[in-house]
Design a protein around this motif. Structure first.
Motif, mmCIF file in Angstrom:
data_model
loop_
_atom_site.group_PDB
_atom_site.id
_atom_site.type_symbol
_atom_site.label_atom_id
_atom_site.label_comp_id
_atom_site.label_asym_id
_atom_site.label_seq_id
_atom_site.Cartn_x
_atom_site.Cartn_y
_atom_site.Cartn_z
ATOM 1 N N LEU A 89 26.593 28.712 -2.963
ATOM 2 C CA LEU A 89 25.611 29.031 -1.927
ATOM 3 C C LEU A 89 25.991 28.441 -0.570
ATOM 4 O O LEU A 89 25.660 28.993 0.469
ATOM 5 C CB LEU A 89 24.218 28.563 -2.348
ATOM 6 C CG LEU A 89 23.652 29.320 -3.560
ATOM 7 C CD1 LEU A 89 22.279 28.780 -3.948
ATOM 8 C CD2 LEU A 89 23.579 30.811 -3.299
ATOM 9 N N ILE A 90 26.703 27.301 -0.612
ATOM 10 C CA ILE A 90 27.083 26.669 0.659
ATOM 11 C C ILE A 90 28.394 27.252 1.192
ATOM 12 O O ILE A 90 28.622 27.309 2.395
ATOM 13 C CB ILE A 90 27.235 25.135 0.473
ATOM 14 C CG1 ILE A 90 25.880 24.529 0.127
ATOM 15 C CG2 ILE A 90 27.767 24.469 1.745
ATOM 16 C CD1 ILE A 90 25.964 23.077 -0.328
ATOM 17 N N SER A 91 29.232 27.766 0.268
ATOM 18 C CA SER A 91 30.610 28.128 0.629
ATOM 19 C C SER A 91 30.762 28.994 1.881
ATOM 20 O O SER A 91 31.688 28.767 2.668
ATOM 21 C CB SER A 91 31.296 28.788 -0.564
ATOM 22 O OG SER A 91 30.595 29.954 -0.933
ATOM 23 N N PRO A 92 29.880 29.973 2.098
ATOM 24 C CA PRO A 92 30.107 30.798 3.305
ATOM 25 C C PRO A 92 30.031 29.981 4.593
ATOM 26 O O PRO A 92 30.568 30.381 5.623
ATOM 27 C CB PRO A 92 28.985 31.832 3.249
ATOM 28 C CG PRO A 92 28.500 31.831 1.856
ATOM 29 C CD PRO A 92 28.709 30.449 1.343
ATOM 30 N N ALA A 157 17.684 26.038 -4.195
ATOM 31 C CA ALA A 157 18.535 27.231 -4.125
ATOM 32 C C ALA A 157 18.097 28.121 -2.964
ATOM 33 O O ALA A 157 18.913 28.629 -2.192
ATOM 34 C CB ALA A 157 18.460 28.006 -5.442
ATOM 35 N N ILE A 158 16.783 28.273 -2.833
ATOM 36 C CA ILE A 158 16.283 29.175 -1.789
ATOM 37 C C ILE A 158 16.573 28.636 -0.397
ATOM 38 O O ILE A 158 16.963 29.391 0.510
ATOM 39 C CB ILE A 158 14.773 29.422 -2.013
ATOM 40 C CG1 ILE A 158 14.629 30.362 -3.214
ATOM 41 C CG2 ILE A 158 14.116 29.985 -0.781
ATOM 42 C CD1 ILE A 158 13.243 30.646 -3.609
ATOM 43 N N VAL A 159 16.406 27.322 -0.267
ATOM 44 C CA VAL A 159 16.706 26.733 1.050
ATOM 45 C C VAL A 159 18.157 27.003 1.419
ATOM 46 O O VAL A 159 18.478 27.398 2.545
ATOM 47 C CB VAL A 159 16.399 25.216 1.046
ATOM 48 C CG1 VAL A 159 17.020 24.537 2.265
ATOM 49 C CG2 VAL A 159 14.894 24.989 1.016
ATOM 50 N N LEU A 160 19.054 26.848 0.430
ATOM 51 C CA LEU A 160 20.472 27.083 0.704
ATOM 52 C C LEU A 160 20.736 28.543 1.083
ATOM 53 O O LEU A 160 21.557 28.838 1.950
ATOM 54 C CB LEU A 160 21.319 26.697 -0.521
ATOM 55 C CG LEU A 160 21.357 25.188 -0.841
ATOM 56 C CD1 LEU A 160 22.177 24.935 -2.107
ATOM 57 C CD2 LEU A 160 21.950 24.416 0.342
ATOM 58 N N ASP A 166 19.733 34.690 4.277
ATOM 59 C CA ASP A 166 19.656 35.949 3.554
ATOM 60 C C ASP A 166 18.339 35.979 2.794
ATOM 61 O O ASP A 166 18.234 35.537 1.666
ATOM 62 C CB ASP A 166 20.852 36.071 2.593
ATOM 63 C CG ASP A 166 20.914 37.432 1.934
ATOM 64 O OD1 ASP A 166 19.909 38.177 1.997
ATOM 65 O OD2 ASP A 166 21.961 37.747 1.339
ATOM 66 N N LEU A 167 17.321 36.521 3.471
ATOM 67 C CA LEU A 167 15.970 36.526 2.953
ATOM 68 C C LEU A 167 15.881 37.300 1.635
ATOM 69 O O LEU A 167 15.250 36.866 0.676
ATOM 70 C CB LEU A 167 15.058 37.190 3.991
ATOM 71 C CG LEU A 167 13.578 36.911 3.874
ATOM 72 C CD1 LEU A 167 13.292 35.432 3.950
ATOM 73 C CD2 LEU A 167 12.831 37.665 4.984
ATOM 74 N N GLY A 168 16.564 38.455 1.577
ATOM 75 C CA GLY A 168 16.474 39.326 0.415
ATOM 76 C C GLY A 168 16.967 38.630 -0.851
ATOM 77 O O GLY A 168 16.287 38.630 -1.883
ATOM 78 N N THR A 169 18.155 38.014 -0.765
ATOM 79 C CA THR A 169 18.707 37.326 -1.924
ATOM 80 C C THR A 169 17.780 36.185 -2.348
ATOM 81 O O THR A 169 17.587 35.926 -3.538
ATOM 82 C CB THR A 169 20.114 36.818 -1.603
ATOM 83 O OG1 THR A 169 20.872 37.929 -1.130
ATOM 84 C CG2 THR A 169 20.779 36.234 -2.827
#
Lengths: 385, 640
Positions: A89-92, A157-160, A166-169
């Protein structure tokens, strides 16, 4: 030798869920046909279609791997998997790894070559990890601190994800968690609290973001286009030429399909570029326009079959852990179907969530086939010790 | 089965229920959109991608009675700019934005239109204004200039990529092979105004930017000349770029029409009118600048020629008239050249009206052919405090009714008028009206005025705010009897009066349309002559008047003008007094006197005397029609 062979054959047959495989193949064939039609009139269309087929081929790898792995062993990998999840989740955001497209930094790339969206496979990792965490409670989550702990993982997870943003994901993760907690035995009132927190949270984020934007004097955190998408959903006449345009064109495409549609590659909404993102997020609008209600009915029928078979697999599981994994995958698919088709017909806000097995895009195809692999892993070990 | 699995079963059931609910709600929504409202969305999709461009129909030609072209069309090269061009479209869109800040900058305009503007001698801003004109349909190429010189055209087409959106089209514009000839009958064309559009028949489907008739026959027979527009349906993509033509319907050209006008007679009439103006100047009437002449067929009402001075060039309206030119054409100092004075100007008819007074006197037995009057130059019939003068101050002495017509003796008509006053029945007025005076003749030309036959009721209403002027006085009828006072007629009305006398008392409706031709060039529809009024004047009375009118041209006030004319003409001179102006010269006549064919009326504003200024003009117009020699006549006439 003969007996062994026979038992091996039976073993293989037992491990194969024929309906699931057939439905999956049917969906991918159907998706390929529609993607082919959607890309036919595009610049570089044939190339895109080839990439779609490559995505399917690549997706067979995680399918096979997940199938082969005994899912029960994953239970003991929670720590490393959590770390991997956080990394995905952080990688990008890691300089040199990520790239920004359409206001969101959600892709991994090497140089200019975009590889994949790590948040896609992260969904599966999240499912596996959450299943292990929820399974610990053996089907009864009735203490507040237990609920808080589990929702805490979801929250992180959501905060990340929202950082990408990316609201949808993020919403997909919520849906996955919701389904798993339902099967995992969370008490009803915690769901109420979850829903309340979600509503207050969305409102709060929008409000806080507007305040932040004003304070910063520029568009920070949530992008304006994301807010617009949400607000247009509330009032679609808000800006017909801007954010509402996509929705209006999508509805026109689907509605104009009528009962039987205009025929493949003949959709004017699609071919004359009225439809945005037609081969990815709005693939259903192409299907609706070109194949009509008949085509939509067929697709929904396939999805129903997929989910019913998935439910049967969940029910066949010998342990709660397996059932939870299946529930997670189901939640992922069901929500994506609801959100993606729902947004094209104006029932849901517009977000960039792909339609399972239908949308162009390797990351999601690989993830969905990985999900099938997890299901097969559970199915094939239903008699296991 | 364990309790745990039973618990799970109910949760799976809940999950299954959610699955069903989600899919069912999507299905319902799709059912509603695709099956129930499918047509509505299909229409929206069509609306999205289909644009309609209308194709102008060539306008019908206007021919003279013998089929010679008065107005035709010619192809010319027009430089247009296609609004669908990407760069052009961008500028148009930014120009349409409500936000002023989005307006295209000077540099943008220079970049896109600078090249073409330079070649056309325009500024980029001017070009942009034409291109961005929102009154024109969105996708119609905007004509920026017509009649572009060939060297400019070749430069534009050779270096096309330097001129975004520029295209060279052949367009049809009006052509006037005879220049200004018949300009007032023909009229001119121009872009439809919002007012015209609102007033037009909705089935005509006019659009802003359409060229329509604005005056004359062009306006009168617009619906015949215009034709039916064609249309081209084109498919556009999301950014408005045309993709292909879906359907094309060719325009139906407008119908050609044939007028009653004879080009050759028209030429003579215009020349005769110009000569009359020159003659007025020769006689020292320096203010003579305007006038008109009309000649009609007494049996059918067909107008053979209709001239009005000053005139204008209808070609100046092509491609849009310049502000400057328009200001000049509508300026008082230029004497309103756009006005067709034959139908739009009403003057006191002066002595030409005496035919009405005379016939009324005969018809009501107020006078008779042999009745003798005494003219002492000054008439005090209404009392010595109200004297009226004859134009001949020395007096005509003892004079008959016939002699009164011949010599235009005012006293004779004062007596008749005063008699009518005393009868208190407004018979002179009602008799005037039986000849159609005071109302439109109904000619098929726009803008006709009806003139005025004054009576007591009119005077009361006219002087509503001046009670002391409201009473109808003896002098009012007396003034009217010699065509002065408040009496006003158009030249066309007087021509129809004389035509009526010539035609046995039946006045035919004057008209300029002869027939409408079909696409095969053959007559499709003809104008049916119609009776305007049946005056009911007895044949003997008409004969008395005709004989008196013949004496006018043989030995009376018009004799000088008709000296040596081979055909007997019945006519009457008139010299109208207009307050603050020089006298207006009139002449009305019909010929041949015994078997009348044509009636003519000529007026020159501030031209002086009818006998010497307008009668020679009438003579030459009749000469052309009756095969006589056209001559220049200098004569004198001091009558009124």
């Amino acid at each position: 030798m003969r007996r062994v062979e026979k038992s091996l054959g039976k073993q293989v047959r037992d491990s194969v869920n024929v309906p699931l495989l057939l439905i999956t193949i049917a969906l991918m064939v159907y998706g390929s046909i529609v993607v082919n039609s959607a890309t036919a009139g595009m610049v570089g269309g044939p190339g895109l279609f080839k990439r779609h087929l490559v995505g399917i081929a690549v997706g067979l790898i995680p399918l096979a791997v997940a199938w082969a792995i005994d899912y029960k062993k994953l239970k003991h990998w929670t720590g490393p998997l959590l770390t991997f999840l956080a990394f995905l989740l952080i990688s990008p955001r890691i300089p040199g790894l990520g790239t920004t497209a359409k206001g969101a930094t959600s892709w991994l790339a090497i140089g200019d070559v975009r590889l994949f969206q790590p948040s896609e496979p992260a969904k599966l990792v999240f499912i596996v990890v959450m299943a292990a965490l929820i399974a610990e409670y053996e089907g009864r989550i009735d203490k507040p601190r237990d609920a808080v702990r589990l929702l805490g993982y979801l929250g992180i997870a959501i905060v990340l994800i929202l950082l990408q943003p990316d609201l949808g994901t993020g919403l997909v993760f919520v849906a996955i968690a919701f389904t798993m907690l339902l099967v995992g035995g969370m008490k009803g009132r915690y769901f109420a609290v979850l829903a309340l927190v979600a509503i207050v949270g969305v409102a709060g984020i929008l409000g806080a973001d507007s305040t932040l934007d004003r304070m910063a004097g520029k568009d920070v955190a949530l992008k304006d286009y994301q807010k617009d998408r949400l607000l247009v959903f509330v009032d679609s006449t808000r800006d017909p030429a801007g954010a509402g345009y996509n929705l209006a064109q999508s509805k026109i495409a689907i509605g104009s399909g009528g009962v039987s549609g205009t025929g493949l590659t003949s959709g004017t909404q699609s071919n004359l570029h009225f439809l945005p993102e037609r081969h990815t997020d709005f693939i259903f609008a192409v299907l609706g326009e070109e194949l009509g209600f008949t085509g939509a009915l067929l697709l929904l029928g396939l999805y129903l079959a997929l989910l019913v078979v998935s439910l049967a697999i969940a029910a066949s599981s010998r342990d709660l852990y397996g059932a939870l994994i299946v529930a997670g995958v189901m939640g992922m698919w069901l929500f994506q179907i609801l959100e993606n088709i729902g947004m094209t017909v104006g029932m849901m806000p517009i977000t960039g969530i792909p339609l399972p097995f239908m949308s162009f895009g390797s990351s999601s195809m690989v993830t969905n086939l990985g999900g099938v692999g997890l299901l097969l892993s559970v199915w094939s070990r239903r008699y296991g010790t | 089965m364990t309790t745990f699995q039973q618990q799970l079963k109910s949760r799976f059931a809940a999950l299954g229920l959610i699955v069903i609910l989600v899919l069912a709600s999507l299905l319902l929504r799709l059912w509603s959109m695709q099956v129930l409202s499918g047509e509505k969305y299909a229409a929206a999709a069509k609306n999205n991608r289909i644009r309609e461009i209308s194709l102008d129909a060539p306008r019908g030609r206007i021919l003279d009675r013998n089929g010679k072209e008065l107005v035709t069309n010619r192809a010319t090269l027009a430089v247009s700019i296609d609004p669908a061009n990407d760069e052009v479209r961008e500028l148009i869109i930014s120009g349409q934005s409500a936000d002023k800040a989005d307006d295209p900058t000077r540099a943008d305009l220079e970049r896109v239109f600078g090249g073409v503007a330079g070649l056309l001698g325009m500024t980029p801003q001017e070009v942009f204004e034409k291109v961005a004109d929102s009154r024109v349909e969105a996708l119609r190429p905007r004509v920026v200039a017509i009649d572009v010189p060939l060297d400019v055209v070749s430069q534009l087409s050779e270096r096309q990529q330097e001129f975004p959106g520029v295209r060279i089209d052949e367009v049809a514009v009006r052509e006037y092979p005879n220049g200004r000839l018949g300009a007032h009958v023909i009229g001119y064309t121009g872009e439809i105004s919002e007012k015209q559009m609102a007033a037009s028949d909705p089935t005509a489907a006019y659009e802003l930017g359409d060229i329509v008739g604005k005056a004359g026959v062009e306006a009168q027979y617009e619906n015949v000349l215009q034709g039916d527009k064609g249309r081209r349906l084109i498919e556009v993509n999301a950014s408005g770029k045309p993709q292909r033509v879906i359907e094309e319907q060719s325009p139906v050209p407008g119908r050609d029409i044939r007028l009653t006008i004879d080009i050759e007679v028209q030429k003579v009439a215009e020349q005769a009118l110009a000569d009359a103006l020159a003659e007025a100047h020769r006689q020292n009437f320096r203010k003579a600048k305007a006038g008109s002449a009309v000649v009609i067929d007494v049996k059918t009402g067909e107008v053979l020629a209709m001239a009005s001075a000053p005139t204008y060039d209808p070609a100046v309206f092509l491609g849009g008239i310049s502000q400057e030119e328009w200001a000049r054409l509508t300026d008082k100092a230029s004497e309103y050249p756009l006005n067709n004075r034959v139908v739009m100007a009403a003057y006191p008819p002066a002595s030409t009206f005496k035919v009405i007074t005379g016939l009324a006197g005969l018809q009501y037995d107020v006078t008779n052919s042999g009745k003798t009057y005494r003219c002492a130059g000054k008439w005090v019939g209404m009392g010595t405090q109200w004297p009226k003068m004859c134009w001949k101050h020395s007096g005509h002495g003892s004079i008959s009714f016939d002699g009164g017509v011949e010599e235009s003796c005012d006293v004779v008509f004062y007596e008749i008028g005063y008699e009518f006053y005393k009868r208190k029945a407004e018979e002179l007025q009602s008799f005037s009206r039986t000849f159609g005076l005071g109302s439109d003749t109904g000619i098929d030309l726009p803008g006709e005025v009806s003139g005025r036959i004054p009576d007591a009721a009119w005077k009361k209403a006219f002087n509503e705010n001046y009670p002391e002027y409201q009473t109808w006085l003896p002098g009012d009828t007396v003034n009217m009897s010699i065509g002065q006072g408040d009496t006003l007629t158009t030249p066309l009305q007087m021509a129809t009066v004389y035509a009526g006398i010539a035609n046995g008392g039946t006045v035919m409706t004057p008209h300029v349309l002869k027939d409408v031709l079909g696409s095969d060039g053959k007559v499709a529809r003809s104008y049916e002559p119609s009776v305007l009024v049946n005056t009911g004047v007895s044949a003997p009375n008409l004969a008395i008047m005709k004989n008196a009118l013949v004496r006018v041209t043989t030995q009376g006030t018009g004799a000088g003008a008709f000296q040596g004319f081979g055909v007997t003409v019945a006519g009457k001179t008139g010299t109208a007094e207009v307050y603050g102006k020089d006298d207006y010269a009139w002449f009305c006549a019909f010929a041949p006197a015994q078997t009348p064919k044509y009636a003519v009326a000529v007026v020159v504003e501030q031209g002086g005397h009818g006998g010497s200024v307008t009668a020679p003009a009438a003579r030459n117009i009749l000469a052309k029609l009756l095969g006589q020699k056209i001559v220049t006549v200098h004569t004198t006439d001091i009558s009124r």
